[in-house]
Motif scaffolding. Structure first.
Motif, PDB file in Angstrom:
ATOM      1  N   LEU A  54       8.601  10.569   7.418  1.00  0.00           N
ATOM      2  CA  LEU A  54       7.000  10.664   7.779  1.00  0.00           C
ATOM      3  C   LEU A  54       6.832  10.530   9.232  1.00  0.00           C
ATOM      4  O   LEU A  54       6.042  10.766   9.808  1.00  0.00           O
ATOM      5  CB  LEU A  54       6.303   9.328   7.169  1.00  0.00           C
ATOM      6  N   ARG A  55       7.600   9.727   9.991  1.00  0.00           N
ATOM      7  CA  ARG A  55       7.610   9.530  11.554  1.00  0.00           C
ATOM      8  C   ARG A  55       7.777  11.097  11.979  1.00  0.00           C
ATOM      9  O   ARG A  55       7.000  11.400  13.135  1.00  0.00           O
ATOM     10  CB  ARG A  55       8.768   8.716  12.095  1.00  0.00           C
ATOM     11  N   ALA A  56       8.810  11.711  11.590  1.00  0.00           N
ATOM     12  CA  ALA A  56       9.059  12.951  12.050  1.00  0.00           C
ATOM     13  C   ALA A  56       7.968  14.038  11.693  1.00  0.00           C
ATOM     14  O   ALA A  56       7.328  14.588  12.737  1.00  0.00           O
ATOM     15  CB  ALA A  56      10.355  13.602  11.485  1.00  0.00           C
ATOM     16  N   TYR A  57       7.398  13.685  10.651  1.00  0.00           N
ATOM     17  CA  TYR A  57       6.169  14.681  10.085  1.00  0.00           C
ATOM     18  C   TYR A  57       5.048  14.461  11.082  1.00  0.00           C
ATOM     19  O   TYR A  57       4.402  15.468  11.476  1.00  0.00           O
ATOM     20  CB  TYR A  57       5.792  14.360   8.806  1.00  0.00           C
ATOM     21  N   ALA A  58       4.652  13.299  11.453  1.00  0.00           N
ATOM     22  CA  ALA A  58       3.585  13.077  12.501  1.00  0.00           C
ATOM     23  C   ALA A  58       3.873  12.958  13.664  1.00  0.00           C
ATOM     24  O   ALA A  58       3.032  12.609  14.676  1.00  0.00           O
ATOM     25  CB  ALA A  58       2.853  12.049  11.707  1.00  0.00           C
ATOM     26  N   SER A  59       4.974  13.272  14.098  1.00  0.00           N
ATOM     27  CA  SER A  59       5.426  13.101  15.561  1.00  0.00           C
ATOM     28  C   SER A  59       5.264  11.740  16.216  1.00  0.00           C
ATOM     29  O   SER A  59       4.800  11.965  17.269  1.00  0.00           O
ATOM     30  CB  SER A  59       5.051  14.220  16.253  1.00  0.00           C
ATOM     31  N   PHE A 113       1.129  -1.117   0.186  1.00  0.00           N
ATOM     32  CA  PHE A 113       0.047   0.088   0.083  1.00  0.00           C
ATOM     33  C   PHE A 113       0.848   1.152   0.038  1.00  0.00           C
ATOM     34  O   PHE A 113       1.995   1.187   0.054  1.00  0.00           O
ATOM     35  CB  PHE A 113      -1.004  -0.162   1.192  1.00  0.00           C
ATOM     36  N   VAL A 114       0.119   2.474   0.062  1.00  0.00           N
ATOM     37  CA  VAL A 114       0.981   3.558  -0.022  1.00  0.00           C
ATOM     38  C   VAL A 114       0.628   4.351   1.112  1.00  0.00           C
ATOM     39  O   VAL A 114      -0.404   4.594   1.504  1.00  0.00           O
ATOM     40  CB  VAL A 114       0.629   4.486  -1.290  1.00  0.00           C
ATOM     41  N   ILE A 115       2.007   4.891   1.687  1.00  0.00           N
ATOM     42  CA  ILE A 115       2.079   5.950   2.866  1.00  0.00           C
ATOM     43  C   ILE A 115       2.324   7.415   2.433  1.00  0.00           C
ATOM     44  O   ILE A 115       3.283   7.336   1.661  1.00  0.00           O
ATOM     45  CB  ILE A 115       2.845   5.091   4.044  1.00  0.00           C
ATOM     46  N   THR A 116       1.645   8.379   2.936  1.00  0.00           N
ATOM     47  CA  THR A 116       2.084   9.620   2.669  1.00  0.00           C
ATOM     48  C   THR A 116       1.728  10.559   3.662  1.00  0.00           C
ATOM     49  O   THR A 116       0.889  10.185   4.567  1.00  0.00           O
ATOM     50  CB  THR A 116       1.384  10.233   1.078  1.00  0.00           C
ATOM     51  N   LYS A 117       2.083  11.924   3.760  1.00  0.00           N
ATOM     52  CA  LYS A 117       1.735  12.819   4.554  1.00  0.00           C
ATOM     53  C   LYS A 117       0.392  13.039   4.462  1.00  0.00           C
ATOM     54  O   LYS A 117      -0.210  13.124   3.530  1.00  0.00           O
ATOM     55  CB  LYS A 117       2.582  14.018   4.406  1.00  0.00           C
ATOM     56  N   GLY A 118      -0.447  13.070   5.528  1.00  0.00           N
ATOM     57  CA  GLY A 118      -1.659  13.407   5.427  1.00  0.00           C
ATOM     58  C   GLY A 118      -2.141  14.896   6.165  1.00  0.00           C
ATOM     59  O   GLY A 118      -1.096  15.624   6.418  1.00  0.00           O
ATOM     60  N   ASP A 131      -3.700  17.462   8.865  1.00  0.00           N
ATOM     61  CA  ASP A 131      -3.865  17.578  10.208  1.00  0.00           C
ATOM     62  C   ASP A 131      -2.551  16.705  11.073  1.00  0.00           C
ATOM     63  O   ASP A 131      -2.593  16.518  12.179  1.00  0.00           O
ATOM     64  CB  ASP A 131      -5.193  16.791  10.784  1.00  0.00           C
ATOM     65  N   ASN A 132      -1.494  16.937  10.338  1.00  0.00           N
ATOM     66  CA  ASN A 132      -0.259  16.085  10.948  1.00  0.00           C
ATOM     67  C   ASN A 132      -0.453  14.751  11.168  1.00  0.00           C
ATOM     68  O   ASN A 132       0.004  14.268  12.293  1.00  0.00           O
ATOM     69  CB  ASN A 132       0.499  17.142  12.253  1.00  0.00           C
ATOM     70  N   CYS A 133      -1.084  14.040  10.569  1.00  0.00           N
ATOM     71  CA  CYS A 133      -1.226  12.453  10.599  1.00  0.00           C
ATOM     72  C   CYS A 133      -0.649  11.907   9.265  1.00  0.00           C
ATOM     73  O   CYS A 133      -0.394  12.883   8.224  1.00  0.00           O
ATOM     74  CB  CYS A 133      -2.783  12.055  10.882  1.00  0.00           C
ATOM     75  N   LEU A 134      -0.724  10.572   9.087  1.00  0.00           N
ATOM     76  CA  LEU A 134      -0.153  10.171   8.026  1.00  0.00           C
ATOM     77  C   LEU A 134      -1.447   9.210   7.137  1.00  0.00           C
ATOM     78  O   LEU A 134      -2.086   8.837   8.060  1.00  0.00           O
ATOM     79  CB  LEU A 134       0.836   8.841   8.201  1.00  0.00           C
ATOM     80  N   PHE A 135      -1.339   9.287   5.989  1.00  0.00           N
ATOM     81  CA  PHE A 135      -2.536   8.426   5.318  1.00  0.00           C
ATOM     82  C   PHE A 135      -1.923   7.108   4.693  1.00  0.00           C
ATOM     83  O   PHE A 135      -0.928   7.215   3.920  1.00  0.00           O
ATOM     84  CB  PHE A 135      -3.132   9.222   4.141  1.00  0.00           C
ATOM     85  N   LEU A 136      -2.868   6.191   4.500  1.00  0.00           N
ATOM     86  CA  LEU A 136      -2.491   5.049   4.053  1.00  0.00           C
ATOM     87  C   LEU A 136      -3.446   4.814   3.025  1.00  0.00           C
ATOM     88  O   LEU A 136      -4.548   4.856   3.354  1.00  0.00           O
ATOM     89  CB  LEU A 136      -2.346   3.825   4.931  1.00  0.00           C
TER      90      LEU A 136
END
Length: 143
Positions: free
Chosen positions: A93-98, A30-35, A37-42
């Motif tokens: 992405l871990r850094a982006y979403a803290s 699957f694809v993961i990306t920046k979402g 509201d500072n979460c990640l989207f899958l």
């Protein structure tokens, strides 16, 4: 359809378990990306292709379209589950979403989201008291 809320931990290597209920929809890759509201989207591959087609159709002459496409695609990565049903969340992405240790995975119809537990709790504390008012504004959309 993806739905539900699941609490997990992210291990020292940055891996998190994908909830079993999400696997039929997202598949083994699957694809993961920046979402937002500072979460990640899958996204499952089919849904990612649908979304990509919509974003490709945006007029690149508009700065907002270029900015959104950059935001969404620059952070995107294709991931695969390991034998234990885990996936590695890339460091950027871990850094982006803290994302530190405790994470929440949510199913939101066509995508899953990954939130830090702290950010998810703060978001809920802010939004939950307003849900009735938000619902009232959605009546114009037929909901």
């Amino acid at each position: 359809m993806l739905m539900g809320e699941y609490t997990h931990t992210i291990d020292a290597k940055g891996r998190v378990i994908l909830p079993v209920d999400f696997r039929p929809e997202l598949g083994g890759s699957f694809v993961i990306t920046k979402g937002l509201d500072n979460c990640l989207f899958l996204y499952g591959e089919e849904e990612w292709e649908r979304l990509s087609a919509k974003l490709k159709a945006l007029p690149m002459s508009k700065p907002e379209a270029r900015a959104f496409a950059r935001f969404f695609f620059a952070g995107a990565r294709k991931l695969e589950l390991d034998k234990q049903g885990r996936f590695l969340v890339p460091a950027n992405l871990r850094a982006y979403a803290s994302l530190k240790k405790d994470v929440v995975l949510n199913g939101v119809m066509t995508r899953a989201e990954i939130w830090s537990r702290t950010a998810w709790d703060a978001y809920n504390a802010e939004v939950n008291p307003m849900v009735t008012k938000i619902a009232e504004t959605l009546t114009d959309l037929g909901i």
